[in-house]
Structures are given as structure tokens and as C-alpha cells.
Motif scaffolding. Sequence first.
Motif, PDB file in Angstrom:
ATOM      1  N   GLY A  13     -44.830 -15.359  16.736  1.00  0.00           N
ATOM      2  CA  GLY A  13     -44.446 -16.196  15.596  1.00  0.00           C
ATOM      3  C   GLY A  13     -43.341 -17.163  15.996  1.00  0.00           C
ATOM      4  N   GLU A  32     -33.991 -14.566  22.983  1.00  0.00           N
ATOM      5  CA  GLU A  32     -34.755 -13.310  23.016  1.00  0.00           C
ATOM      6  C   GLU A  32     -33.880 -12.211  23.606  1.00  0.00           C
ATOM      7  OE1 GLU A  32     -37.794 -11.929  22.029  1.00  0.00           O
ATOM      8  OE2 GLU A  32     -36.797 -10.198  22.925  1.00  0.00           O
ATOM      9  N   LYS A  33     -33.792 -11.075  22.903  1.00  0.00           N
ATOM     10  CA  LYS A  33     -32.903 -10.023  23.385  1.00  0.00           C
ATOM     11  C   LYS A  33     -33.492  -9.271  24.578  1.00  0.00           C
ATOM     12  CE  LYS A  33     -34.234  -6.420  20.081  1.00  0.00           C
ATOM     13  NZ  LYS A  33     -34.565  -5.319  20.963  1.00  0.00           N
ATOM     14  N   GLY A  39     -42.503 -10.031  22.291  1.00  0.00           N
ATOM     15  CA  GLY A  39     -42.344  -9.001  21.248  1.00  0.00           C
ATOM     16  C   GLY A  39     -43.433  -7.956  21.348  1.00  0.00           C
ATOM     17  N   LEU A  40     -44.234  -7.811  20.304  1.00  0.00           N
ATOM     18  CA  LEU A  40     -45.268  -6.771  20.285  1.00  0.00           C
ATOM     19  C   LEU A  40     -46.481  -7.127  21.152  1.00  0.00           C
ATOM     20  CD1 LEU A  40     -44.987  -5.941  16.497  1.00  0.00           C
ATOM     21  CD2 LEU A  40     -44.580  -4.327  18.348  1.00  0.00           C
ATOM     22  N   VAL A 244     -29.008 -11.913  19.411  1.00  0.00           N
ATOM     23  CA  VAL A 244     -28.240 -12.497  18.305  1.00  0.00           C
ATOM     24  C   VAL A 244     -27.631 -11.368  17.476  1.00  0.00           C
ATOM     25  CG1 VAL A 244     -28.449 -13.796  16.135  1.00  0.00           C
ATOM     26  CG2 VAL A 244     -29.613 -14.614  18.194  1.00  0.00           C
ATOM     27  N   ASN A 272     -37.395 -14.624  13.769  1.00  0.00           N
ATOM     28  CA  ASN A 272     -38.689 -13.989  14.025  1.00  0.00           C
ATOM     29  C   ASN A 272     -38.556 -12.461  13.948  1.00  0.00           C
ATOM     30  OD1 ASN A 272     -40.884 -13.864  16.985  1.00  0.00           O
ATOM     31  ND2 ASN A 272     -41.394 -13.693  14.851  1.00  0.00           N
ATOM     32  N   TYR A 432     -36.865  -4.884  16.848  1.00  0.00           N
ATOM     33  CA  TYR A 432     -36.178  -5.028  15.561  1.00  0.00           C
ATOM     34  C   TYR A 432     -37.182  -5.329  14.459  1.00  0.00           C
ATOM     35  CZ  TYR A 432     -31.625  -4.795  17.838  1.00  0.00           C
ATOM     36  OH  TYR A 432     -30.539  -4.386  18.551  1.00  0.00           O
ATOM     37  N   GLN A 466     -44.712 -11.802  11.229  1.00  0.00           N
ATOM     38  CA  GLN A 466     -45.643 -10.976  10.459  1.00  0.00           C
ATOM     39  C   GLN A 466     -45.185 -10.610   9.040  1.00  0.00           C
ATOM     40  OE1 GLN A 466     -46.238  -7.431  12.785  1.00  0.00           O
ATOM     41  NE2 GLN A 466     -44.102  -6.872  12.814  1.00  0.00           N
ATOM     42  N   GLY A 473     -50.727  -9.860  12.811  1.00  0.00           N
ATOM     43  CA  GLY A 473     -51.755 -10.199  13.801  1.00  0.00           C
ATOM     44  C   GLY A 473     -51.289 -11.363  14.650  1.00  0.00           C
ATOM     45  N   VAL A 474     -51.806 -11.425  15.868  1.00  0.00           N
ATOM     46  CA  VAL A 474     -51.339 -12.465  16.790  1.00  0.00           C
ATOM     47  C   VAL A 474     -51.672 -13.851  16.227  1.00  0.00           C
ATOM     48  CG1 VAL A 474     -51.468 -13.333  19.151  1.00  0.00           C
ATOM     49  CG2 VAL A 474     -51.577 -10.878  18.727  1.00  0.00           C
TER      50      VAL A 474
END
Length: 507
Positions: A13, A32-33, A39-40, A244, A272, A432, A466, A473-474
Motif C-alpha cells: 500500500g 521502513e522499520k 511488509g506482509l 517512525v 501504511n 505493526y 489494508q 490483499g496485494v
Amino acid sequence: MQYDYIIIGSGMGGLSVANFLAKYNKKVLVLEKHNIPGGLVTSFSRKGVHFDLGIHGLYELKEGQAIPQFMEFWNAPQVEAKPLGGDLKCFIDGKEYDFEHGNVRGSFLKQFPNSKNDVNRIFDIMETIITEMFSGTEAPEPPYDMNLFQLIKFGMNAKKQRPMFMKYGNKDAYKILDLFTTSDELKTIIYSKAPYPMVFMSFAYQWWVYGKNFYPVNGMQAIPDAAVKGLNHLGGELKLNTEVTEILVKDNQAYGVKTKDGTEYHGAVISNASPQFTYEWISDKVAAKKKMKKAISGRKIFEPVAALFMSFDEDKYSLNNLEGISILAKKDYSKRTEEYTPETAPIIIYIYPKREGDEFRSLVALVPISYEYHNYWETEDNRKRGEKYKTLKKEVEKILMDRIGKHMGRDFVDAVSYHELSSPVTYERYTYSKNGSFMGWSVEQSQYGKYLKQRTDIKDLYLVGQWVFPGFGVAGVMASGYYLAKEILKREGIDLKKDFTEYFKDR
Ligand SMILES: Cc1cc2nc3c(=O)[nH]c(=O)nc-3n(C[C@H](O)[C@H](O)[C@H](O)COP(=O)(O)OP(=O)(O)OC[C@H]3O[C@@H](n4cnc5c(N)ncnc54)[C@H](O)[C@@H]3O)c2cc1C
């Protein structure tokens, strides 16, 4: 450091909205951490075998579908993908059923000779729902952007154009399955494709895409990697390992973020991450925070998953053309995740194509066990993972491996050279995403379609991913990036919808 937009998180996203905005010359920064983007949708390797976090295949990766279209519009490299075409094995209370890809209905009819009418009715209705869902080329507008007149018109059109979806598709699956058959085995097998309480449409979709899914040749990580290449090409920036910890707000307007090391980045903010976490990064002094938290406090989150990652030695056990194995008990279709324990939860094993250079095949068993299980997986209220957490995970792993062995035989388990469990707490810590949810909000009838707005009550603070329209979903979260960019760019007289439609006009 001043940017036009700062995006918290490089899930699909976040990367999507970043690409759309960068394409229109906005100065964007994605923070991005984690040490990799996606991410997923990320992949990782253990002992030389590549694993994906849980997505097994995507229909939307097919040429002409959403993911390649977005990539092309951004000028990102295309993700090389190949079709999946394996068979399924399903155990219901130990009884085995087999499903041949490309002949699903036929496989059901053969194995349920006394329920032929039920099978045909269920599949006819599922196919009609899919036809209704995919008919028409107009992308829907977010319902919260419609005025009353548009909403009424939308409702009337939906009833006219999507009667089967409105009658059955948007109702809880267990209620609909109960209408069509008395066979608990049949209902449970239909449910086995995605064993969560969801509306019936989700199961229609899952059975329809089975046999039509695609898998990236270089694993799921290839998708975010391609989006990052596109972003860099468009002049956008991604900083990894940068968490962040605060969203900076003044006079109810977001003006930047602060990261763990104290650095400030200034610009409008797009998160996001899940709204539950996002709102915690805003000071209590900001009045709107209370209202925003209240608006989501009673909402039901999609149940998470525990995933057992296994490397599998095919020289020891031939998987033939198997793509999935599921292990369930009769009536699971009417149960809720919180009712399951490792001894009783459905086990859905996905068998991934072997990656070039990997010694073993990767298998991932997805097991719906709740986030709250055993005192939050023995992490107590602070979710700190200590020895007790590790011990519990090992116990759960053993139970799952024993159950798999009981169904597939000792030889199958002996071919597993390595295994490791990730809990819902792992998924939450990693992304997260609240409670480790991998679909955002619950997809049950009572929640279905109730998306959050991408605008928040704080000026210049937006959400993507999401938890907002059009949901999980992607392809869904990439579309959320499109919708948010469309709204942002509209203010400058840019019509993203028109540009996007014209770009693909002659296809
Ligand atoms: C087991 C499983 C099966 C799935 N099956 C499918 C499927 O078959 N089909 C399908 O389409 N989808 C599937 N999904 C769902 C899909 O993966 C998700 O809906 C989608 O990827 C979510 O994307 P997102 O952009 O909303 O957020 P996420 O992927 O959650 O990304 C959020 C990002 O933000 C970062 N972040 C969070 N907080 C911070 C911070 N403070 N600072 C910096 N960075 C931060 C995180 O590290 C993460 O990278 C599945 C997911 C899983 C786990």
C-alpha cells in the motif's frame, strides 16, 4: 529535511501511493522499520531455503491484471511469474479427499455422489457471483466519497447488476452453506480454502482462483522489489531500518515524523501501518486523536494466523503434483478462531514451487490460532517474547508436526529437514499490523465493506493499505494507493483516473 509526502511503511500500500505521487513529481520519502521492503509480502531464507510470509499465489499477477498494470504505469520492471497448477488433498476427520486442479467441480461430484445437486448448486452460485464481480470495467469509487444520491444509485445498480452477490455473496459463509447442503464434510471442504469466518464471496473467489494463480519466479519479494525499483526511477526515496516513533502535528495539521534515532523529516504524512498503531504515534495533546481512536475502538479485526515454515526434502518423499494439503474436522466451517487450539485448529499447508538454487522445497502451514491464545502466546500484557514464549512455540510446533504426521505419514514428517513457527505476535511485531491481522478488518457480514476513510481528522495525515478502501490483499492495497493519490492529485487539477484509463485504453 523537507518532502512533499512522507510514507510510514513500505508495504505494498505504501509503495503504491509513493509510486503514484512520485510519477507526478512529488518529492516522496518512504520510511521502513524493517531491513527489507514489502511488509506482509516479504520473503526470508533459513538454512538456504526461501520462504514467503504466507501468500502462496496471486491471480492478479497474470498479464493484464492489476499488479502488472500498476507496475507498468509506474515504469517499474515487470514481475516474472508462472502459473501454479497443483492438486489439493483435504482430510476431514481423517477421511481423505482429492481435488484435481482444472477439474474441481468434477472432483467434488466424484467424491460426493450423494450430494451431486448440492455440489452443482454451490458451484453454479459461486460462478455467478464471480461473473457478477468481474463484469463491468469501471473501477468503483470509495463509498464514503459518494453523496446520498450516488449511494442510492449505487445500491440500486448493485441489486440489479449483482443479484447473486447481494443475495448470497455478502452474507456469512456458514449461513449460506447451511442453505445449500446438509453435508458437513462438503461444507467444511468448501471452507478449507480460507478457514476464517468470512462472507460467502471470499470462498467463491478462492475456489475460482484455485488453478489460476500465479507465483513470482523469484518469490513474493520480487513484487515489492520491483515497486522499489520503479520508485527510485521516479526519483522517490526509501530508507530502510528507519522506524517512525512520532507523527508531528501542529494546529491539527501533520507536518512530519520523528524516527527512533530522533531525526525529523518534514512533509505531509501517509501511514501504511495499522490505524491502531498510527494513532499511538500522535501526541495526546492533539484533540482529534481521541475521536479517531474512538471511531475504531469497537471494530472487529481479522483473525491472525500462526505459520509453520518447513523445508522439505523431496528426495525422501515425493510430493508429486501436490499444491496444498488441508487438515480439518467436520463443522469447522461454523467455528471461530478463538475456539481453536493447536490440537484442533485447521492446518492448511501450501507447497511452493522450488526456487532455483534452493536445496529443499518450502512448505508453509497456516494455522488459525488466536492472538490471545495462552496469554498472548506467553508474552503477557507487554508482548515481550522471553523463554516462556519460545517454549510455548516449540510445544505448538510439536503438536502441529504430530498432527501432520498422523495424516500424511511418518515419511512425510521425516522429509521435513527444518521447521520454525511464527505466531500472530510475530506478525504484529514485524509489520505493526494490529493483533497480527493479515487482512485488516474482519470480513464477516457485520463488518464487510465498512472501510476507513483515507483522510483522517488531522489535516495532511492519511492512511493507506489494508485498513482503508478497498481493503486487504496485494492488489487491494495497491489500489488503495491509487485511490489516495487520485484524491491528493485532484487538488492540483490532475485527473489520475483519466490518465490511468487512457494509458490502458487500447488493451
Ligand atoms: C498468511 C498470509 C496470507 C495471505 N494471503 C493473501 C492472498 O492469498 N492474496 C492476497 O492478495 N493477499 C494475501 N495476504 C494479505 C496481504 O499480504 C496484505 O493484505 C497486504 O500485503 C497488506 O499490505 P499493507 O500495505 O496494508 O501493509 P503491510 O504489508 O502490513 O505493511 C506495513 C509496512 O509498514 C511498516 N511499518 C509499520 N510501522 C512502521 C513504523 N513505525 N516505521 C516504519 N515502518 C513501519 C511495516 O514494517 C510494513 O513493512 C496474505 C497475508 C498473509 C500474511
